[in-house]
Each structure stands twice: as structure tokens, then as C-alpha cells.
Enzyme design. Sequence first.
Site, mmCIF file in Angstrom:
data_model
loop_
_atom_site.group_PDB
_atom_site.id
_atom_site.type_symbol
_atom_site.label_atom_id
_atom_site.label_comp_id
_atom_site.label_asym_id
_atom_site.label_seq_id
_atom_site.Cartn_x
_atom_site.Cartn_y
_atom_site.Cartn_z
ATOM 1 C CB THR A 41 2.022 -3.013 11.220
ATOM 2 O OG1 THR A 41 0.756 -3.442 10.707
ATOM 3 C CG2 THR A 41 1.898 -1.661 11.900
ATOM 4 C CG ASP A 95 -0.300 0.123 2.540
ATOM 5 O OD1 ASP A 95 0.948 0.224 2.610
ATOM 6 O OD2 ASP A 95 -1.031 0.151 3.544
ATOM 7 C CB CYS A 98 0.757 -2.565 4.826
ATOM 8 S SG CYS A 98 0.534 -3.713 6.202
ATOM 9 C CG HIS A 132 8.541 -25.698 11.736
ATOM 10 N ND1 HIS A 132 8.755 -25.654 13.088
ATOM 11 C CD2 HIS A 132 9.619 -26.341 11.211
ATOM 12 C CE1 HIS A 132 9.903 -26.254 13.374
ATOM 13 N NE2 HIS A 132 10.453 -26.668 12.242
ATOM 14 C CG HIS A 161 6.880 -29.208 10.568
ATOM 15 N ND1 HIS A 161 6.660 -28.707 11.829
ATOM 16 C CD2 HIS A 161 8.157 -29.647 10.555
ATOM 17 C CE1 HIS A 161 7.757 -28.820 12.549
ATOM 18 N NE2 HIS A 161 8.692 -29.388 11.795
#
Length: 152
Positions: A67, A8, A65, A98, A133
Site C-alpha cells: 500500500t 518488500d 510495498c 510544499h 512552505h
Amino acid sequence: MKIAIASDHGGIELKSVLISHIKERNMDVIDCGTHSKESCDYPDYAEKACRKVQSGEADLAVLVCGTGLGMSIAANKMRGIRAAVCGEDFSAHYARAHNNANVLCLGARVTGPGLAVLILDTFLDSSFEGGRHERRVNKIMALEAETAGEQK
């Protein structure tokens, strides 16, 4: 390897750094936008890059973005996408090893360019270990399939 990348307005500068780095690694990049600092909605760009992964046009995606959180929330709503926000390389490795993550989310306002490149390299250089996994990832995918009918 082909990488789809999107941001963004808050992540556009870091996205540019990451695109240059991916190209330096001789990998193909699909830039899914945004291409300006004008305010925009991160779910639109998360969708564009994740559609490239869903279709097989890209092997992995990187979303940026402020965060990394908004991008990851949007990306994880899409079938077959396993997006991880990583703030250091340890998490980037284990997201791939994993969790078989296929989308890396980064926060441009919380991660500097040098660290972001290290995280990206770790994500790109790591691979899924399978084994126990795989059973867990299959359970995640089963939850996704089960709840798909519940979404309106």
C-alpha cells in the site's frame, strides 16, 4: 540525479518497472532490494534506501510495498526523511513543492504501473517552492529534533 529505490516482496514487480523507467530518464539508480518474492520486512528496506538519502549518496528515494503505508511509516521515523504516500500525481507534486518530500512511497497493490510511472515522473520533476512552505518544513524538522530525545 541519483535515486535510491527499495521494496518488500509485495512491491518487487513494480520496483522493477520503476527502475527501468528511471534508467530511461538517464538517472542513476541504487537498488536497495529486496531481490526476491520471498516474504521480508519492509522496515529493513525502507531503512536501506533512506540511509542513502541521509548520507547524500542519493538525492531522493522511492519505496514500494503493498500500500505504501508501511514503508512511509518506517521511513518517517528516520531523521531528515520526509516520506509521502502518493496515489496520484497531484499529491506527488505538492509533496515535493510544499513539503519538500525526499521519499516517494507507492503501493503496488493499489497503484498500477502506468499510474505509478506518472506519479514518479511528477515527483521527480517537481521541486520545493520554499517561501512560506520553508517555514512549515522547518517546524516539522524542529519537531523531529525535539522528539528525538524522547525515543528510546
